[in-house]
Design an enzyme around this catalytic site. Structure first.
Site, PDB file in Angstrom:
ATOM      1  N   GLY A 115      44.795  47.478  31.023  1.00 29.02           N
ATOM      2  CA  GLY A 115      43.579  47.424  31.825  1.00 29.02           C
ATOM      3  C   GLY A 115      43.734  48.276  33.077  1.00 29.02           C
ATOM      4  N   CYS A 116      42.622  48.631  33.687  1.00 29.90           N
ATOM      5  CA  CYS A 116      42.683  49.532  34.849  1.00 29.90           C
ATOM      6  C   CYS A 116      43.312  48.846  36.057  1.00 29.90           C
ATOM      7  CB  CYS A 116      41.296  50.068  35.176  1.00 29.90           C
ATOM      8  SG  CYS A 116      40.013  48.813  35.400  1.00 29.90           S
TER       9      CYS A 116
END
Length: 309
Positions: A115-116
């Site tokens: 995920g970012c």
């Protein structure tokens, strides 16, 4: 023969960014379903099973379904959803996580794209845990702000169309107020911390970019390290900084502010150790493009490792 690459979900935000990175390459055969066949389950299954590597830009359940449809055909997967990020049978697609991680990704059938927000948090926390400076039960806090493209097409439409009744008017808003964001499990899994971190994400009215902050009290860390000790541990972990750069303490000390759009349009990440030596506190900051190293750029980096590009 060039490896066949199929992007399942190519018309979403992450998928479109991956297509833009791959469409001019002549070392791969980029497969694309005709628009009128996108909802044809049989055609989708055929593409998944014929691909050498399938990149999944899908909701969690659809990603699990895609794997079930083609894993037995030998298709290799890069999953950009949350579905497999804490699964030990999947290689975590953050090549800089450890010296052996890139090799594990290169040989894996199943790779989960990080995920970012968690990319930034893990980049800051994992080396300090590995070095012994950060106790695994440290009460970690992660504060972050991202560009609105991380919210997908619906949020992009809300942010960019001021005529919509449901448009978001705020210049900045915090969310996940129950402290149950989907990135928390992968942050714990891939840093080794045992105490659930307090994670407070936010979105700003800018398209791409993000800052992830991890503030630390040095007297709660092993041996009460200095800022220089923490910087040295990060620098030792990331080496030449070709993908993850640890900014020097001198350069950081000369900055008046950090811009969340600094790394927009790149697939790299910068790490900063902020504070004043001797004050007993530091704020660690990761700066990255939420659609670059935080999503599509990472997927392409993982693809390159898997196909030996």
């Amino acid at each position: 023969m060039a490896p066949k690459v199929f992007i399942d979900g190519e018309h979403g935000t992450t998928g479109l960014q991956i297509v833009s990175r791959l469409q001019d390459r002549n070392d791969i055969d980029l497969m694309s379903m005709p628009a009128e066949q996108r909802r044809d389950a049989d055609v989708r299954t055929k593409f998944l099973r014929e691909a050498d590597v399938a990149i999944l830009c899908l909701p969690d359940d659809a990603a699990r379904e895609a794997v079930a449809l083609a894993a037995d055909a030998g298709t290799r997967f890069i999953d950009a959803s949350t579905a497999h990020r804490s699964n030990p049978d999947w290689a975590f697609g953050f090549a800089e996580l450890s010296p052996a991680q890139a090799k594990r990704i290169a040989g894996a059938q199943f790779v989960s794209n990080p995920g970012c927000y968690s990319t930034g948090a893990i980049a800051l926390i994992a080396p300090l845990v590995a070095s012994g400076l950060l106790p695994v039960d440290y009460p970690v806090t992660v504060n972050a702000v991202s560009g609105y493209t991380g919210g997908g097409k619906q949020m992009i439409a809300q942010m960019e169309d001021e005529t919509r009744d449901d448009a978001i008017r705020a210049a900045y808003f915090a969310y996940a107020l129950t402290l149950a964001h989907k990135h928390v499990p992968e942050i714990m899994t891939h840093t080794g911390i045992s105490r659930r971190p307090i994670f407070t994400p936010a979105v700003g009215r800018f398209a791409q970019g993000m800052l992830v902050n991890v503030p630390l009290h040095l007297n709660l860390m092993t041996g009460s390290p200095s800022m220089a000790d923490i910087h040295a541990a990060l620098k030792a972990h990331y080496g030449d900084g070709s993908v993850v750069e640890v900014v020097s303490l001198d350069e950081t000390a000369g900055l008046a502010r950090l811009d969340p759009e600094e790394m927009t349009g790149t697939d790299r990440m910068k790490l900063y150790v902020c504070g004043k030596e001797g004050a007993g506190q530091v704020n660690l900051v990761a700066s990255l493009d939420n659609l670059g190293k935080g999503a599509s750029g990472a997927a392409v980096q993982n693809l390159n490792l898997m196909i030996g590009a």
